[in-house]
Write a protein that holds these residues in place. Sequence first.
Motif, PDB file in Angstrom:
ATOM      1  N   MET A 130     137.255 126.746 -44.184  1.00 45.85           N
ATOM      2  CA  MET A 130     137.816 125.410 -43.935  1.00 45.85           C
ATOM      3  C   MET A 130     139.320 125.368 -44.179  1.00 45.85           C
ATOM      4  SD  MET A 130     135.241 123.676 -42.849  1.00 45.85           S
ATOM      5  CE  MET A 130     135.680 121.956 -42.979  1.00 45.85           C
ATOM      6  N   LYS A 131     139.984 126.518 -43.983  1.00 47.97           N
ATOM      7  CA  LYS A 131     141.436 126.579 -44.147  1.00 47.97           C
ATOM      8  C   LYS A 131     142.153 126.272 -42.838  1.00 47.97           C
ATOM      9  CE  LYS A 131     141.383 127.572 -48.480  1.00 47.97           C
ATOM     10  NZ  LYS A 131     141.818 126.554 -49.450  1.00 47.97           N
ATOM     11  N   ARG A 132     141.473 126.440 -41.741  1.00 45.51           N
ATOM     12  CA  ARG A 132     142.035 126.072 -40.447  1.00 45.51           C
ATOM     13  C   ARG A 132     140.884 125.874 -39.473  1.00 45.51           C
ATOM     14  NH1 ARG A 132     142.781 131.627 -40.768  1.00 45.51           N
ATOM     15  NH2 ARG A 132     141.823 132.818 -39.077  1.00 45.51           N
ATOM     16  N   GLY A 133     141.194 125.252 -38.347  1.00 41.95           N
ATOM     17  CA  GLY A 133     140.174 125.050 -37.322  1.00 41.95           C
ATOM     18  C   GLY A 133     140.366 123.728 -36.612  1.00 41.95           C
ATOM     19  N   LYS A 134     139.684 123.573 -35.499  1.00 36.21           N
ATOM     20  CA  LYS A 134     139.766 122.347 -34.707  1.00 36.21           C
ATOM     21  C   LYS A 134     138.363 121.930 -34.293  1.00 36.21           C
ATOM     22  CE  LYS A 134     142.988 121.759 -31.598  1.00 36.21           C
ATOM     23  NZ  LYS A 134     143.801 121.904 -30.357  1.00 36.21           N
ATOM     24  N   VAL A 135     138.083 120.649 -34.425  1.00 39.00           N
ATOM     25  CA  VAL A 135     136.806 120.078 -33.993  1.00 39.00           C
ATOM     26  C   VAL A 135     137.070 119.191 -32.783  1.00 39.00           C
ATOM     27  CG1 VAL A 135     134.807 118.681 -34.629  1.00 39.00           C
ATOM     28  CG2 VAL A 135     135.943 120.079 -36.364  1.00 39.00           C
ATOM     29  N   SER A 136     136.327 119.409 -31.718  1.00 34.52           N
ATOM     30  CA  SER A 136     136.475 118.596 -30.511  1.00 34.52           C
ATOM     31  C   SER A 136     135.363 117.550 -30.461  1.00 34.52           C
ATOM     32  CB  SER A 136     136.453 119.474 -29.258  1.00 34.52           C
ATOM     33  OG  SER A 136     135.300 120.289 -29.220  1.00 34.52           O
ATOM     34  N   ILE A 137     135.748 116.304 -30.201  1.00 33.83           N
ATOM     35  CA  ILE A 137     134.822 115.177 -30.224  1.00 33.83           C
ATOM     36  C   ILE A 137     134.961 114.385 -28.931  1.00 33.83           C
ATOM     37  CG2 ILE A 137     134.036 113.166 -31.532  1.00 33.83           C
ATOM     38  CD1 ILE A 137     135.831 114.213 -33.856  1.00 33.83           C
ATOM     39  N   ALA A 138     133.847 114.153 -28.247  1.00 34.41           N
ATOM     40  CA  ALA A 138     133.815 113.266 -27.086  1.00 34.41           C
ATOM     41  C   ALA A 138     133.237 111.937 -27.551  1.00 34.41           C
ATOM     42  CB  ALA A 138     132.959 113.859 -25.969  1.00 34.41           C
ATOM     43  N   VAL A 139     133.888 110.837 -27.169  1.00 37.78           N
ATOM     44  CA  VAL A 139     133.501 109.561 -27.769  1.00 37.78           C
ATOM     45  C   VAL A 139     133.686 108.419 -26.776  1.00 37.78           C
ATOM     46  CG1 VAL A 139     135.816 109.360 -28.754  1.00 37.78           C
ATOM     47  CG2 VAL A 139     133.978 108.030 -29.747  1.00 37.78           C
ATOM     48  N   GLY A 140     132.751 107.478 -26.790  1.00 36.09           N
ATOM     49  CA  GLY A 140     132.922 106.243 -26.061  1.00 36.09           C
ATOM     50  C   GLY A 140     133.978 105.403 -26.760  1.00 36.09           C
ATOM     51  N   GLU A 141     134.775 104.662 -25.994  1.00 36.50           N
ATOM     52  CA  GLU A 141     135.905 103.930 -26.571  1.00 36.50           C
ATOM     53  C   GLU A 141     135.486 102.961 -27.669  1.00 36.50           C
ATOM     54  OE1 GLU A 141     139.487 100.859 -25.286  1.00 36.50           O
ATOM     55  OE2 GLU A 141     138.182 101.675 -23.743  1.00 36.50           O
ATOM     56  N   SER A 188     138.343 113.252 -27.017  1.00 31.90           N
ATOM     57  CA  SER A 188     138.227 112.887 -25.606  1.00 31.90           C
ATOM     58  C   SER A 188     137.488 111.562 -25.513  1.00 31.90           C
ATOM     59  CB  SER A 188     137.457 113.975 -24.838  1.00 31.90           C
ATOM     60  OG  SER A 188     137.169 113.572 -23.525  1.00 31.90           O
ATOM     61  N   VAL A 189     138.083 110.559 -24.859  1.00 27.12           N
ATOM     62  CA  VAL A 189     137.501 109.228 -24.763  1.00 27.12           C
ATOM     63  C   VAL A 189     137.062 108.957 -23.330  1.00 27.12           C
ATOM     64  CG1 VAL A 189     137.889 106.759 -25.126  1.00 27.12           C
ATOM     65  CG2 VAL A 189     139.002 108.429 -26.620  1.00 27.12           C
ATOM     66  N   GLY A 190     135.814 108.507 -23.158  1.00 23.45           N
ATOM     67  CA  GLY A 190     135.319 108.233 -21.815  1.00 23.45           C
ATOM     68  C   GLY A 190     134.010 107.481 -21.825  1.00 23.45           C
ATOM     69  N   SER A 191     133.358 107.459 -20.675  1.00 23.04           N
ATOM     70  CA  SER A 191     132.092 106.768 -20.516  1.00 23.04           C
ATOM     71  C   SER A 191     130.956 107.573 -21.130  1.00 23.04           C
ATOM     72  CB  SER A 191     131.808 106.545 -19.029  1.00 23.04           C
ATOM     73  OG  SER A 191     131.585 107.798 -18.387  1.00 23.04           O
ATOM     74  N   THR A 192     129.760 106.990 -21.152  1.00 21.55           N
ATOM     75  CA  THR A 192     128.580 107.724 -21.628  1.00 21.55           C
ATOM     76  C   THR A 192     128.374 108.985 -20.802  1.00 21.55           C
ATOM     77  OG1 THR A 192     127.503 105.702 -22.416  1.00 21.55           O
ATOM     78  CG2 THR A 192     126.079 107.586 -21.989  1.00 21.55           C
ATOM     79  N   ASP A 193     128.512 108.882 -19.481  1.00 26.13           N
ATOM     80  CA  ASP A 193     128.374 110.058 -18.618  1.00 26.13           C
ATOM     81  C   ASP A 193     129.409 111.120 -18.968  1.00 26.13           C
ATOM     82  OD1 ASP A 193     126.317 108.780 -17.333  1.00 26.13           O
ATOM     83  OD2 ASP A 193     127.411 108.397 -15.465  1.00 26.13           O
ATOM     84  N   ASP A 194     130.641 110.692 -19.237  1.00 23.16           N
ATOM     85  CA  ASP A 194     131.706 111.633 -19.615  1.00 23.16           C
ATOM     86  C   ASP A 194     131.363 112.353 -20.914  1.00 23.16           C
ATOM     87  OD1 ASP A 194     133.271 110.885 -17.420  1.00 23.16           O
ATOM     88  OD2 ASP A 194     134.302 109.308 -18.550  1.00 23.16           O
ATOM     89  N   VAL A 195     130.884 111.597 -21.894  1.00 25.42           N
ATOM     90  CA  VAL A 195     130.542 112.183 -23.195  1.00 25.42           C
ATOM     91  C   VAL A 195     129.425 113.212 -23.039  1.00 25.42           C
ATOM     92  CG1 VAL A 195     129.598 111.710 -25.495  1.00 25.42           C
ATOM     93  CG2 VAL A 195     131.314 110.181 -24.508  1.00 25.42           C
ATOM     94  N   LEU A 196     128.394 112.871 -22.274  1.00 27.43           N
ATOM     95  CA  LEU A 196     127.292 113.808 -22.050  1.00 27.43           C
ATOM     96  C   LEU A 196     127.782 115.086 -21.380  1.00 27.43           C
ATOM     97  CD1 LEU A 196     124.531 111.330 -20.827  1.00 27.43           C
ATOM     98  CD2 LEU A 196     124.500 112.644 -22.939  1.00 27.43           C
ATOM     99  N   HIS A 197     128.660 114.947 -20.402  1.00 25.87           N
ATOM    100  CA  HIS A 197     129.191 116.125 -19.708  1.00 25.87           C
ATOM    101  C   HIS A 197     130.022 116.989 -20.642  1.00 25.87           C
ATOM    102  CE1 HIS A 197     130.955 118.659 -16.627  1.00 25.87           C
ATOM    103  NE2 HIS A 197     132.156 118.325 -17.072  1.00 25.87           N
ATOM    104  N   GLN A 198     130.860 116.353 -21.443  1.00 29.44           N
ATOM    105  CA  GLN A 198     131.712 117.093 -22.369  1.00 29.44           C
ATOM    106  C   GLN A 198     130.877 117.918 -23.352  1.00 29.44           C
ATOM    107  OE1 GLN A 198     135.252 117.185 -23.097  1.00 29.44           O
ATOM    108  NE2 GLN A 198     135.570 116.355 -21.040  1.00 29.44           N
TER     109      GLN A 198
END
Length: 212
Positions: free
Chosen positions: A3-14, A40-50
Amino acid sequence: AGMKRGKVSIAVGEGFVGDLFDNALSSFSTAYTDITFALSVGSTDDVLHQVASEQSHVGLAYNVPKSQHIRVVANAPQPLVGLVQRGGRYDTGQPIGLDTLATMPFAVPPKSFGIGAMIAVAEAKQGIRLRAVIETGSISALKAFVRTDMGCTILPRFVVESELASGLFAVRAIPERVFPAGRSSLIRKEGRKLPQAAHLLLGHIKAMAAFS
């Protein structure tokens, strides 16, 4: 792993963004100062795709359809409510019935959003048509529609907790038979091994208002 470095990617509805920062990212960042995020912010479809395409480690969305590629880590019922300007011309204090849905001006999300999909199903099932003055995928625009007393919008309550607490918006209940309760969902891809940082973040996300 340390946990000294790293990136977490999150897709989320607004609608989840404020809750995510207030009740998950702030506490996580205090505990793990060197972990960064890609949001990444988008629709439900966008989140599922991401999530399904492994562009995002985890996703937050409303009314997620079942998929063999998606694992629901946590979910909670979040019924839709009608929202109007407090003290405005549409703040009658009465529940929104079927007759009102056909005459009152609404701002609604498109069908690619979980809320919009629920509205479309309800329209077909109930034999009604909302008077949709504005269709938009922007939560900010939906709130602005209500704030300027142009009409009503339909959202889960957790999305507008600050506006309700400040007295800006008022709730007009919608009978559950009109819109069956939707659910907030925290998702990940089925079978994907998450990095340590993403795995630990799940615990913080579960503490969000959307899952209380």
